[in-house]
Design a protein around this motif. Structure first.
Motif, PDB file in Angstrom:
ATOM      1  N   LEU A 328      41.502  -2.109  41.298  1.00  0.00           N
ATOM      2  CA  LEU A 328      41.958  -1.320  42.445  1.00  0.00           C
ATOM      3  C   LEU A 328      40.963  -0.217  42.785  1.00  0.00           C
ATOM      4  N   VAL A 329      40.461   0.466  41.764  1.00  0.00           N
ATOM      5  CA  VAL A 329      39.491   1.535  42.002  1.00  0.00           C
ATOM      6  C   VAL A 329      38.218   0.969  42.613  1.00  0.00           C
ATOM      7  N   ASP A 330      37.758  -0.150  42.088  1.00  0.00           N
ATOM      8  CA  ASP A 330      36.535  -0.769  42.607  1.00  0.00           C
ATOM      9  C   ASP A 330      36.721  -1.226  44.047  1.00  0.00           C
ATOM     10  N   ALA A 331      37.885  -1.808  44.365  1.00  0.00           N
ATOM     11  CA  ALA A 331      38.140  -2.289  45.729  1.00  0.00           C
ATOM     12  C   ALA A 331      38.351  -1.142  46.707  1.00  0.00           C
ATOM     13  N   SER A 332      38.658   0.040  46.217  1.00  0.00           N
ATOM     14  CA  SER A 332      38.876   1.193  47.094  1.00  0.00           C
ATOM     15  C   SER A 332      37.588   1.952  47.369  1.00  0.00           C
ATOM     16  N   GLY A 333      36.447   1.367  46.995  1.00  0.00           N
ATOM     17  CA  GLY A 333      35.182   2.084  47.101  1.00  0.00           C
ATOM     18  C   GLY A 333      34.816   2.468  48.507  1.00  0.00           C
ATOM     19  N   LEU A 335      36.888   2.179  51.974  1.00  0.00           N
ATOM     20  CA  LEU A 335      38.057   1.704  52.708  1.00  0.00           C
ATOM     21  C   LEU A 335      37.790   1.520  54.193  1.00  0.00           C
ATOM     22  N   GLU A 336      36.696   2.104  54.696  1.00  0.00           N
ATOM     23  CA  GLU A 336      36.412   1.874  56.102  1.00  0.00           C
ATOM     24  C   GLU A 336      35.868   0.469  56.340  1.00  0.00           C
ATOM     25  N   ASP A 337      35.437  -0.193  55.289  1.00  0.00           N
ATOM     26  CA  ASP A 337      34.969  -1.570  55.409  1.00  0.00           C
ATOM     27  C   ASP A 337      36.178  -2.501  55.388  1.00  0.00           C
ATOM     28  N   PRO A 338      36.365  -3.348  56.403  1.00  0.00           N
ATOM     29  CA  PRO A 338      37.521  -4.254  56.419  1.00  0.00           C
ATOM     30  C   PRO A 338      37.576  -5.159  55.200  1.00  0.00           C
ATOM     31  N   LYS A 339      36.405  -5.529  54.683  1.00  0.00           N
ATOM     32  CA  LYS A 339      36.404  -6.400  53.502  1.00  0.00           C
ATOM     33  C   LYS A 339      37.052  -5.706  52.322  1.00  0.00           C
ATOM     34  N   HIS A 340      36.748  -4.432  52.152  1.00  0.00           N
ATOM     35  CA  HIS A 340      37.323  -3.709  51.026  1.00  0.00           C
ATOM     36  C   HIS A 340      38.831  -3.590  51.168  1.00  0.00           C
ATOM     37  N   ASN A 341      39.321  -3.443  52.384  1.00  0.00           N
ATOM     38  CA  ASN A 341      40.766  -3.452  52.586  1.00  0.00           C
ATOM     39  C   ASN A 341      41.369  -4.772  52.140  1.00  0.00           C
ATOM     40  N   SER A 342      40.669  -5.864  52.431  1.00  0.00           N
ATOM     41  CA  SER A 342      41.142  -7.182  52.018  1.00  0.00           C
ATOM     42  C   SER A 342      41.185  -7.292  50.505  1.00  0.00           C
ATOM     43  N   TYR A 343      40.135  -6.811  49.843  1.00  0.00           N
ATOM     44  CA  TYR A 343      40.109  -6.874  48.384  1.00  0.00           C
ATOM     45  C   TYR A 343      41.151  -5.959  47.767  1.00  0.00           C
ATOM     46  N   ASP A 409      45.485   6.570  41.391  1.00  0.00           N
ATOM     47  CA  ASP A 409      46.450   7.203  42.282  1.00  0.00           C
ATOM     48  C   ASP A 409      45.759   7.880  43.460  1.00  0.00           C
ATOM     49  N   SER A 410      44.649   8.532  43.168  1.00  0.00           N
ATOM     50  CA  SER A 410      43.924   9.232  44.226  1.00  0.00           C
ATOM     51  C   SER A 410      43.327   8.252  45.227  1.00  0.00           C
ATOM     52  N   LYS A 411      42.731   7.170  44.729  1.00  0.00           N
ATOM     53  CA  LYS A 411      42.111   6.182  45.621  1.00  0.00           C
ATOM     54  C   LYS A 411      43.160   5.434  46.439  1.00  0.00           C
ATOM     55  N   SER A 412      44.280   5.119  45.812  1.00  0.00           N
ATOM     56  CA  SER A 412      45.299   4.316  46.485  1.00  0.00           C
ATOM     57  C   SER A 412      46.290   5.151  47.271  1.00  0.00           C
ATOM     58  N   ASN A 413      46.220   6.466  47.096  1.00  0.00           N
ATOM     59  CA  ASN A 413      47.099   7.369  47.835  1.00  0.00           C
ATOM     60  C   ASN A 413      48.577   7.131  47.510  1.00  0.00           C
ATOM     61  N   CYS A 414      48.839   6.775  46.265  1.00  0.00           N
ATOM     62  CA  CYS A 414      50.230   6.604  45.821  1.00  0.00           C
ATOM     63  C   CYS A 414      50.267   6.650  44.304  1.00  0.00           C
ATOM     64  N   ASP A 415      51.444   6.754  43.749  1.00  0.00           N
ATOM     65  CA  ASP A 415      51.632   6.758  42.296  1.00  0.00           C
ATOM     66  C   ASP A 415      51.727   5.306  41.833  1.00  0.00           C
ATOM     67  N   THR A 461      48.229   7.707  56.333  1.00  0.00           N
ATOM     68  CA  THR A 461      47.352   6.565  56.062  1.00  0.00           C
ATOM     69  C   THR A 461      47.827   5.866  54.809  1.00  0.00           C
ATOM     70  N   GLN A 462      48.457   4.733  54.967  1.00  0.00           N
ATOM     71  CA  GLN A 462      48.962   3.976  53.826  1.00  0.00           C
ATOM     72  C   GLN A 462      47.968   2.859  53.493  1.00  0.00           C
ATOM     73  N   THR A 463      47.746   2.660  52.222  1.00  0.00           N
ATOM     74  CA  THR A 463      46.785   1.654  51.781  1.00  0.00           C
ATOM     75  C   THR A 463      47.502   0.535  51.062  1.00  0.00           C
ATOM     76  N   GLY A 464      46.704  -0.336  50.463  1.00  0.00           N
ATOM     77  CA  GLY A 464      47.181  -1.590  49.902  1.00  0.00           C
ATOM     78  C   GLY A 464      48.471  -1.579  49.122  1.00  0.00           C
ATOM     79  N   PRO A 465      48.624  -0.754  48.059  1.00  0.00           N
ATOM     80  CA  PRO A 465      49.827  -0.866  47.214  1.00  0.00           C
ATOM     81  C   PRO A 465      51.137  -0.768  47.970  1.00  0.00           C
ATOM     82  N   LEU A 466      51.301   0.273  48.758  1.00  0.00           N
ATOM     83  CA  LEU A 466      52.571   0.440  49.462  1.00  0.00           C
ATOM     84  C   LEU A 466      52.767  -0.612  50.543  1.00  0.00           C
TER      85      LEU A 466
END
Length: 1100
Positions: A328-333, A335-343, A409-415, A461-466
């Protein structure tokens, strides 16, 4: 023959009486008995030991003269130890305690010399004799304890005096002595590896006698527990009662015992890696490369790695979650890249949706109890044992990685931990109280936790986990909607399918992680099948049907591109559908599986092609939808475009006209450009570089925005349509804005459909013509068909492997680079290059970490990598004199360990696929080499023999395939001749082994190891056979028989001759097959040969 035996036996008995009358010495007895026995014939044939003991034990006390004759026969090898022990075990006259005591003393006298120098029958007879003598000793104990109990339990002195008349004091002493001597022999036997090994073989050969032994032993243990007051010396009782605990075969298999002995030996080098790179690697592959795979595949892989590395259940749970958090941390490197959002979505789906399923499977299988000794160590308090589960313990261990949790948590913006615990609680894997306990512990141990974003207090701004957690119920809702009747509410269904394009990727990720993607795909294919055929509908209904066919076709193409075509083509329910057929024959996958473009047009109809040409070139904007068979349109559309392309190439039409035609094609049905694009890719693939420009311009034109989006409606009934217009039916035609609204209503969501179309064609285009990779490190190559960098493959492999080895995990760039390297280089090159990288290391710790990493990388295509390793790479190292330096320690053990783990997992993959009759890795894209093998015609024998399944030249011989399994346990089993269906089943199993390439390769490797073991020249490869067997026991343990059944039995015999000091009785049993009568006889003989060889070493 029976008369001859009877006469010889009578002659022996007469000779015994004559010797007793004349008081022959043992030497004179030996001279006379040899005159009776034929030359070269053992006395066992004529029951010589039985005859002597029968005469020696007639009186209340043994006849020492006759017993001296028996001693002479044993020393001169006229009788075997097995026959003597069997004869002793036949004596059942317990009223003669002196004779019983003498026989026990007699057995103890020869306890150090028990062996067998005869054939297999005598050796297996010795095994059965050991079981018989154990039963006899237990019977003697039972009788002695009973007599002692009677002598001690007299109610008064008068009765005791009466009893003393019947049971003399000397007899009581004899009974005590019997118990003490039995304890002495049992103590010796429990410390003798040779006798314990004979006992193990004997209990399998004579299971009835062994069952009697266990029954009598249990009865004796009960009596002994109450007999401490009968003997002044309690040591014999303790020795007898602890016999079962000291003999390992009562509780464990030989493989487990041998594994413990190997790991506790002084020269053992631990091969357990300090980090679990293989586990991290397969988790990354399943999350990124193979998100739609069956959960059972992941479960089996995880269990294999836990078995090979002895990972406890709690550590396994902790490491799986930690790997996901790192991903998750690696894929959040970026987030403005659409590919990284996919990963990020892929990793989030795996962690929050698939990991709970994985943990549930692990718990239900209960497969890790034997590897987790946590609860077994809590023997002091029985109530404390179940206080904490393996999962809870693993989660508490995860709390020690506070920096990783905080960063995630910081990268994903959630617990993330809270979200995961909630999902585990929903799956009933952990209770709500324990969730609160773990979160309270995290808060108390980490002061920075309170400053991190909470799950219930998210930013805008909600990211992948939620988003993934919200998409999961949406998948369930969509599936329920798709369960409705095909013919009803088609407009509503079309709206649902188009509306979900707003979060299409999230929905697919959630469906793949929850295992619902296959069901979703099946329903979409059924809708597509229903809407391909005309059903006599009116104008609007026909347009709705066309749109449903269009959107389902586009969604299915997207799924096939992202999750592999196997999920479409290998589905038994829909494999005969139009889309599945079209997908298998036309859709490219990762830049592979290009077909002959002419063969794709073989089923075109010239008349229908002309109709399509008229519609494509029409300028009135109408497109026929009524009574149209859309599957026929998809089949004929590429031929129509080919005509336009040829006309363009010959300058019969202008470029502007071609653009207008292509815009006309994509303005109505977005599935038609996809069908045409698939054919264009196959057509471009066979063209010279200079001839590719115009076809590639066609592909790019399909991906460009439509110049006139107002022309996206179908118009009326379509050019040449059979559906009457509103005016023809007497209805007033709408005018002005009403007309425009009516025209646009049936063709809503064009933007969503065109976006799907453009993405699909772009994927086709970039697979065919990859973009130049950027120097930016955050850019990830997702194209598995080729590299666009000038760096040689070997250098790219070296740099990627070095980075992965340093960190013990794979980032996204390394994952895709490894996938690309396997696709381009093939399994042979990929495996060979990785082995070279491994053998560069010198220290054990680096080697173990490299082996663990490579083993994980092999899981991208474990069967082909195993085949390449066993058939070519390892034999090359064994037979090439210039590579002998790589077979020194610790490199040899590391290489052999990797080989054993790889072939065992490959066998599991092959066998599981055979049993289930389903694709083993559904949802995973196949590589180029697999496509070539699958597409190869049966007559292409030259290609097949030159492929990865071909054995190394050095390993090919004149041995026929039918003879490869000779002298192996498999051949012993098939030759048992029991008749009936069992023989047919064994013959079928043998044929399967010969036909499966991986099994055949393993047989060839074991034959090569046998030749090396038999070689009289000592070199670095001499120890490879024993290393292979050792690693087989250490890694595979009790399941090693699956490989050992293919091993020639003379391999062990060669090892006994060359390096007997490296073998133990337990190890020999562990690597021997004892499932059939024939194999048990061979094992018994090898045990005796090893005992003899070790005795000779001790003498010298």
């Amino acid at each position: 023959m029976e008369q001859l035996l009877t006469s010889k036996t009578s002659l022996i008995k007469s000779l015994l009486l004559k010797g007793w009358r004349e008081r022959w010495s043992d030497v004179l007895w030996g001279i006379n008995i040899k005159r009776v026995l034929p030359r070269g014939v053992s006395g066992d044939v004529y029951d010589l030991a039985d005859c002597i003991l029968e005469q020696a034990l007639i009186a209340p006390t043994p006849n020492h003269l006759f017993m001296s004759y028996l001693n002479h026969c044993i020393s001169s090898q006229m009788v075997s130890y097995g026959s003597v022990l069997s004869s002793v075990a036949k004596y059942q006259d317990w009223s003669k305690p002196q004779c019983v005591h003498y026989l026990i003393e007699f057995v103890i006298k020869y306890k150090d010399r028990i062996s067998c120098h005869g054939n297999e029958e005598e050796c297996i007879g010795l095994c059965k004799a050991v079981v018989s003598i154990l039963l006899w000793l237990q019977l003697a104990l039972n009788q002695s304890l009973a007599k002692l109990q009677e002598s001690k339990q007299q109610p008064n002195a008068a009765q005791q005096q009466t009893n003393m008349q019947s049971l003399h004091t000397s007899d009581t002493t004899q009974f005590v002595a019997i118990i003490e001597r039995c304890a002495e022999f049992l103590t010796f036997m429990s410390s003798s590896p040779f006798l314990k090994a004979l006992l193990y073989v004997g209990k399998l050969e004579d299971s009835h006698t062994f069952a009697q032994f266990l029954q009598i032993q249990a009865d004796n243990d009960t009596k002994l527990s109450m007999a401490y007051n009968l003997l002044s010396n309690r040591e014999p009782i303790d020795a007898i009662m602890s016999f079962k605990q000291r003999v390992e075969w009562f509780e464990s298999s030989p493989a487990i015992v041998a594994s413990k002995l190997l790991t506790t030996s002084s020269d053992f080098r631990s091969s357990k890696p300090t980090s679990y790179a293989s586990l991290n690697t397969i988790i990354a592959f399943d999350a990124v490369l193979n998100p739609a795979s069956d959960i059972q595949v992941c479960v089996s892989q995880v269990l294999m790695i836990a078995k090979f590395n002895d990972i406890s259940a709690s550590d396994l749970y902790c490491e799986i979650i930690r790997s996901c958090l790192v991903g998750l941390v690696d894929a959040s490197g970026s987030l403005e890249d659409p590919k990284h959002n996919s990963y990020l979505n892929s990793w989030a789906a795996f962690l929050f949706l698939k990991v709970p399923q994985l943990f549930a499977k692990l718990n239900s299988l209960n497969a890790l109890k034997s590897q987790n000794n946590y609860n077994n160590n809590n023997n002091g308090d029985s109530s404390a044992a179940p206080a904490i589960s393996d999962l809870e313990l693993g989660l508490e261990k995860l709390l020690s990685y506070s920096p990783l949790l905080d960063l995630t948590d910081s990268k994903s913006n959630c617990d993330c931990l809270q979200c995961l615990l909630n999902e585990l609680s929903k799956a009933e894997l952990i209770t709500g109280a324990k969730v609160e306990k773990i979160m309270a512990k995290r808060k108390s141990e980490n002061q920075s936790y309170r400053n991190l974003p909470r799950t219930d207090q998210q930013s805008s701004t909600q990211t992948g986990p939620l988003l993934i957690l919200r998409a999961e119920p949406t998948v369930t809702s969509i599936l329920k909607t798709l369960d409705s009747d095909y013919s009803k509410n088609q407009e509503a269904l079309f709206g649902v399918l188009c509306h979900m394009q707003k979060s299409f990727e999230l929905i697919l990720c959630a469906a793949a992680a929850t295992g619902k993607l296959l069901s979703f795909t099946t329903k979409l294919i059924e809708f597509n099948e229903f809407n391909k055929q005309a059903i006599g509908e009116g104008g609007k209904a026909s347009q709705t049907r066309a749109l449903l066919f269009d959107i389902t076709f586009l969604i299915l193409c997207t799924i096939a591109q992202h999750y592999g075509t196997d999920i479409i083509t290998m589905n038994a329910e829909t494999k005969d559908s139009f889309f599945a057929t079209w997908c298998a024959n036309n859709l490219t996958e990762g830049g592979t599986k290009y077909r002959c473009p002419d063969s794709l047009l073989a089923h075109c109809d010239a008349n229908k092609v002309d109709v399509l040409l008229n519609q494509f070139t029409s300028t009135d904007g109408e497109f026929r939808t009524s009574l149209v068979k859309w599957h026929e349109v998809c089949v004929n559309a590429p031929q129509a475009i080919k005509e336009i392309l040829l006309a363009w190439e010959y300058d019969s039409i202008s470029t502007d006209s071609v653009k207008v035609i292509l815009d006309n094609v994509k303005s109505k049905m977005c599935s038609l450009p996809v069908v045409i694009g698939a054919w264009l890719c196959s057509y471009i693939n066979i063209l010279h570089q200079k001839e590719r420009l115009k076809p590639m311009n066609m592909l790019q034109q399909f991906t460009s925005p439509l110049t006139n989006e107002a022309n996206t409606s179908f118009g009326g009934g379509g050019a040449g349509g059979n559906t009457p217009s509103d005016a023809d039916r007497g209805q007033p035609a709408p005018t002005g804005g009403a007309a425009a609204a009516a025209a646009d209503q049936p063709n809503t969501y064009y933007k969503e459909r065109s976006t799907l179309m453009a993405n699909i064609i772009k994927k086709m285009f970039y697979d065919l013509h990859p973009r130049q990779q950027s120097k930016n490190k955050t850019t990830i190559s997702t194209f598995s068909s080729g590299l666009t960098v000038k760096t040689p493959l070997s250098e790219l492999m070296e740099s990627s492997f070095a980075a992965a080895h340093e960190h013990s995990w794979l980032d996204l760039k390394t994952i895709y680079n490894m996938d690309t390297l396997l696709c381009i280089g093939g399994p042979q090159w990929f495996t060979d290059t990785l082995i070279r990288q491994v053998l560069k290391f010198e220290h054990s710790e680096d080697l173990n970490r490299a082996i663990d990493l490579v083993f994980g990388l092999f899981h991208m295509d474990i069967e082909q990598c195993a085949l390449a390793l066993v058939s070519n790479i390892l034999p090359n190292y064994l037979l090439n004199e210039s590579k002998q330096e790589f077979l020194s320690e610790p490199k040899a053990s590391a290489l052999i360990r990797l080989t054993v783990m790889t072939i065992y997992v490959a066998l599991n993959e092959v066998d599981s696929g055979r049993k289930s009759r389903q694709p083993k890795r559904m949802g995973r894209k196949r590589h180029y080499c697999q496509e070539m093998t699958a597409d190869c015609e049966p007559m292409d024998t030259d290609f097949k023999m030159s492929g990865p399944n071909r054995a190394a030249k050095s390993m090919r011989s004149d041995v026929l395939d039918s003879d490869l399994l000779d002298n192996t346990p498999v051949s012993f089993d098939s030759g048992s001749g029991s008749g009936g269906s069992d023989d047919d089943h064994r013959a079928a199993a043998r044929q399967y082994l010969l036909q499966e390439p991986i099994y055949k390769a393993i047989v060839e490797l074991l034959r090569l190891l046998t030749l090396i073991a038999a070689d009289s020249t000592i070199s670095q490869r001499t120890l490879v056979p024993i290393l292979f067997l050792e690693q087989l026991i250490l890694c595979v343990k009790e399941d090693s028989h699956r490989i050992l059944q293919l091993m020639p039995m003379n391999l062990i015999a060669c090892l006994i001759k060359t390096i007997p000091e490296a073998l133990s009785m337990e190890f020999l049993l562990a690597v021997s097959d004892v499932q059939t009568v024939r194999s048990r006889k061979i094992t018994a003989r090898m045990l005796c040969q090893l005992a003899k060889a070790k005795a000779q070493i001790t003498q010298f």
